[in-house]
Design a protein around this motif. Structure first.
Motif, short mmCIF file in Angstrom:
data_model
loop_
_atom_site.label_atom_id
_atom_site.label_comp_id
_atom_site.label_asym_id
_atom_site.label_seq_id
_atom_site.Cartn_x
_atom_site.Cartn_y
_atom_site.Cartn_z
N ASP A 47 5.74 10.15 -4.68
CA ASP A 47 4.65 9.21 -4.40
C ASP A 47 3.83 9.10 -5.68
N ALA A 83 1.16 7.09 -6.30
CA ALA A 83 -0.10 6.34 -6.14
C ALA A 83 -0.96 6.45 -7.40
N ARG A 84 -0.90 7.64 -8.03
CA ARG A 84 -1.64 7.84 -9.29
C ARG A 84 -0.69 8.28 -10.41
N GLU A 125 -2.46 15.41 -4.71
CA GLU A 125 -3.73 15.17 -4.04
C GLU A 125 -4.80 16.14 -4.55
N GLY A 177 0.81 -1.22 0.00
CA GLY A 177 0.00 0.00 0.00
C GLY A 177 0.84 1.26 0.00
N GLY A 178 0.15 2.38 -0.22
CA GLY A 178 0.85 3.65 -0.35
C GLY A 178 1.47 4.15 0.93
N THR A 179 0.72 4.08 2.02
CA THR A 179 1.27 4.53 3.30
C THR A 179 2.49 3.70 3.65
N TYR A 204 7.42 5.65 -6.61
CA TYR A 204 6.71 4.38 -6.78
C TYR A 204 5.60 4.49 -7.81
N GLU A 230 -2.01 10.33 6.73
CA GLU A 230 -1.42 9.03 7.08
C GLU A 230 -1.27 8.84 8.59
N LYS A 287 -4.63 1.94 -7.11
CA LYS A 287 -5.66 2.81 -7.71
C LYS A 287 -5.67 2.70 -9.23
N HIS A 337 -0.01 13.67 0.98
CA HIS A 337 -0.64 12.55 1.70
C HIS A 337 0.07 12.25 3.01
#
Ligand SMILES: Cc1ncc(COP(=O)(O)O)c(C=O)c1O
Length: 343
Positions: free
Chosen positions: A170, A172-173, A143, A61-63, A198, A92, A203, A87
């Motif tokens: 980050d 995530a997207r 975000e 996961g992202g966190t 990453y 978090e 998502k 984030h």
């Protein structure tokens, strides 16, 4: 049940990912990321970033990815700078701070960090009486749905190199960022301009998983130990490996991101056609229209989404998120409802 535009992880995974998991289910593999699928994903990522020397580690996961990366690159007295919307700062539960590192935050209007936002943290008058800023955390897309241009990332990257700061993205997207109409970068640019980043899977069509790419050789050594110590090195790493192997084959992750972005663009156009402005212009899968509170209440009868911020006494900004799984028919239905409510 209300249709949800609240997030981009409301569904499971893309059917191809599920099929890949099922097809390989009974094949025996080595544990802890030493499996053939993780290796294959790593090879594909090395090709995509045009750098054979990067290290790839898969996390769930992202966190988890954020905290393991930052805790591994910072000395006990070092801190990381993020945007206030970042984030790690706002969402978090102090995960980074719980590893012993302060998160310092800069206010930015569009969620992006620029050298001038980071500079004030470097000139600490009290020297070794305060934490030393050593890393810069950014997210792409941010975000607020915004995307870094190559010029912006290059400027931040050069600033970090000159000031001995580690630049961590980050992602995530990241797939949504790299397929946004305004984007002018490829994955190879991201690798060339950051120390570590990453590629988000959770998502972007995976059941779960993030692929951490460590570019800076100085940060690669012993990362396995950090993953293991923080409970992030999964015995069944194969389940992450096969998902990235599938998502990275035939451009799937990027095709899914194109769809997510296109669904959001369709919603944006519908709000614009009715004369509504956006809190932030975004061409990725998160949009922030500013709407009358009464309209928000009416839309909430049929849809789940987040009320993001109060704009004035009568209006608020809401956040709508689309995903790889958002059916075009659901978007069209939403637009029909909106048009019926706003004559
Ligand atoms: C930009 C960003 N980074 C990290 C995360 C954290 O991911 P997770 O919830 O998997 O820990 C999220 C989750 O929404 C995110 O939006």
């Amino acid at each position: 049940m209300k249709y949800s535009f609240a997030n981009d992880y409301a569904e499971g995974c893309h059917p191809s990912v599920l099929k890949a998991l099922a097809d390989t289910n009974m094949v025996q593999q080595a544990g802890y990321g030493d499996d053939a699928y993780s290796r294959s994903a790593e090879t594909m990522i090395r090709r995509l970033v045009a750098n054979d020397a990067v290290n790839v580690h898969l996390a769930t996961g992202g966190t988890q990815a954020n905290l393991v990366v930052l805790a591994s690159v910072l000395k006990p007295f070092e801190s990381v700078v993020a945007a206030t919307t970042g984030h790690i700062f706002s969402n978090e539960a102090g995960a980074i701070e719980a590893t012993g590192h302060k998160v310092e935050a800069a206010h930015t209007t569009d969620g992006k960090l620029r050298p001038d936002d980071v500079k004030p943290f470097l000139n600490k008058a009290r020297g070794h009486h305060t934490v030393r800023t050593r890393a810069v955390y950014i997210s792409n897309s941010t975000e607020l749905g915004t995307v870094y241009t190559k010029q912006e990332l290059t400027a931040l990257s050069e600033f970090c190199r000159v000031n001995d700061l580690i630049l961590f993205m980050d992602g995530a997207r990241l797939a949504m960022a790299l397929t946004a109409p305004s984007n002018d970068m490829a994955l190879a640019d991201i690798a060339a301009l950051t120390d570590v980043f990453y590629i988000g899977g959770t998502k972007c069509g995976a059941l779960l998983g993030e692929a951490i790419v460590i570019v800076n050789p100085a940060l690669q050594k012993d990362f396995h130990y950090h993953l293991k110590q923080r409970g992030a090195l999964t015995a069944k790493g194969r389940t992450l490996g096969i998902q990235f192997d599938c998502l990275l084959s035939n451009n799937l992750i990027f095709d899914l991101a194109v769809h997510a972005n296109r669904m959001a663009a369709k919603l944006s156009a519908a709000f614009a056609a009715k004369g509504f402005s956006m809190l932030m212009e975004s061409d990725t899968n998160q949009i922030f229209p500013v709407l009358p509170n009464e309209l928000i209440r009416q839309l909430q009868a049929d849809y789940a989404f987040l009320v993001w911020d109060i704009v004035d006494t009568d209006r608020s900004a809401v956040r709508l998120i689309t995903s790889w799984a958002t059916p075009e028919a659901a978007v069209e239905e939403f637009i029909k409802n909106l048009n019926n409510l706003v004559l």
